[in-house]
Design a protein around this motif. Structure first.
Motif, PDB file in Angstrom:
ATOM      1  N   PRO A  41      18.617 -49.362 -27.188  1.00  0.00           N
ATOM      2  CA  PRO A  41      18.317 -47.928 -27.228  1.00  0.00           C
ATOM      3  C   PRO A  41      17.047 -47.596 -26.468  1.00  0.00           C
ATOM      4  O   PRO A  41      16.005 -48.250 -26.640  1.00  0.00           O
ATOM      5  CB  PRO A  41      18.156 -47.654 -28.729  1.00  0.00           C
ATOM      6  CG  PRO A  41      18.982 -48.696 -29.389  1.00  0.00           C
ATOM      7  CD  PRO A  41      18.840 -49.918 -28.528  1.00  0.00           C
ATOM      8  N   GLY A  42      17.142 -46.603 -25.597  1.00  0.00           N
ATOM      9  CA  GLY A  42      15.979 -46.163 -24.841  1.00  0.00           C
ATOM     10  C   GLY A  42      15.589 -47.053 -23.684  1.00  0.00           C
ATOM     11  O   GLY A  42      14.560 -46.810 -23.042  1.00  0.00           O
ATOM     12  N   LYS A  43      16.395 -48.083 -23.413  1.00  0.00           N
ATOM     13  CA  LYS A  43      16.067 -49.001 -22.321  1.00  0.00           C
ATOM     14  C   LYS A  43      17.193 -49.037 -21.294  1.00  0.00           C
ATOM     15  O   LYS A  43      18.332 -48.669 -21.581  1.00  0.00           O
ATOM     16  CB  LYS A  43      15.822 -50.407 -22.867  1.00  0.00           C
ATOM     17  CG  LYS A  43      14.593 -50.510 -23.750  1.00  0.00           C
ATOM     18  CD  LYS A  43      14.294 -51.952 -24.103  1.00  0.00           C
ATOM     19  CE  LYS A  43      13.032 -52.082 -24.921  1.00  0.00           C
ATOM     20  NZ  LYS A  43      12.714 -53.502 -25.240  1.00  0.00           N
ATOM     21  N   GLU A  44      16.867 -49.512 -20.090  1.00  0.00           N
ATOM     22  CA  GLU A  44      17.873 -49.659 -19.057  1.00  0.00           C
ATOM     23  C   GLU A  44      18.734 -50.894 -19.326  1.00  0.00           C
ATOM     24  O   GLU A  44      18.298 -51.840 -19.984  1.00  0.00           O
ATOM     25  CB  GLU A  44      17.203 -49.781 -17.684  1.00  0.00           C
ATOM     26  CG  GLU A  44      16.482 -48.532 -17.244  1.00  0.00           C
ATOM     27  CD  GLU A  44      15.936 -48.657 -15.832  1.00  0.00           C
ATOM     28  OE1 GLU A  44      15.440 -47.654 -15.310  1.00  0.00           O
ATOM     29  OE2 GLU A  44      16.005 -49.767 -15.260  1.00  0.00           O
ATOM     30  N   ARG A  45      19.938 -50.870 -18.771  1.00  0.00           N
ATOM     31  CA  ARG A  45      20.811 -52.031 -18.895  1.00  0.00           C
ATOM     32  C   ARG A  45      20.250 -53.175 -18.053  1.00  0.00           C
ATOM     33  O   ARG A  45      19.786 -52.953 -16.928  1.00  0.00           O
ATOM     34  CB  ARG A  45      22.229 -51.673 -18.457  1.00  0.00           C
ATOM     35  CG  ARG A  45      23.246 -52.737 -18.760  1.00  0.00           C
ATOM     36  CD  ARG A  45      24.650 -52.172 -18.887  1.00  0.00           C
ATOM     37  NE  ARG A  45      25.095 -51.452 -17.718  1.00  0.00           N
ATOM     38  CZ  ARG A  45      26.270 -50.824 -17.648  1.00  0.00           C
ATOM     39  NH1 ARG A  45      27.098 -50.847 -18.686  1.00  0.00           N
ATOM     40  NH2 ARG A  45      26.611 -50.191 -16.538  1.00  0.00           N
TER      41      ARG A  45
END
Length: 122
Positions: A41-45
């Motif tokens: 959540p809230g982060k890039e893949r």
């Protein structure tokens, strides 16, 4: 029909292990790169472990600290991700993918599964 279906996610305690599977249809895995990515959540893949289409070698970014290993069974058309020494910060949705090339860069991969949740508790 192209389809990638992940399984094996769930809740695991910190320090534990988990193996994810990805059943692939519509591809002969030997000709393609296969990979695993995750998104918290809230982060890039980000890529966690991949196998090259050029030579079939497995690769994992240094940031994974040798804890994640990609493998595949060509005959079963299945990719696997072995995750060891899991940490709470490994909590994320994990995706399998198919593409071409070497390395774990997202732009190499064209086809994606729907994702499976992995939650690591203290």
């Amino acid at each position: 029909q192209v389809q990638l279906v992940e399984s094996g996610g769930g809740l695991v305690q910190a320090g534990g292990s988990l193996r994810l599977s990805c059943a692939v249809s519509g591809f002969t895995l030997a000709y393609y790169a296969t990979g695993w990515f995750r998104q918290a959540p809230g982060k890039e893949r980000e890529g966690v472990a991949c196998i090259s289409s050029a030579d079939g070698r497995a690769y994992a970014p240094d940031s994974m600290e040798g804890r994640f290993t990609a493998s595949r069974d060509i005959a079963k058309r299945t990719e696997y991700l072995q995750m060891d020494s899991l940490k709470p910060e490994d909590t994320a949705v994990y995706y399998c993918a198919i593409g071409f090339g070497s390395g774990c860069r997202e732009e190499l991969f064209e086809h994606w599964g729907q994702g499976t949740q992995v939650t690591v508790s203290l």
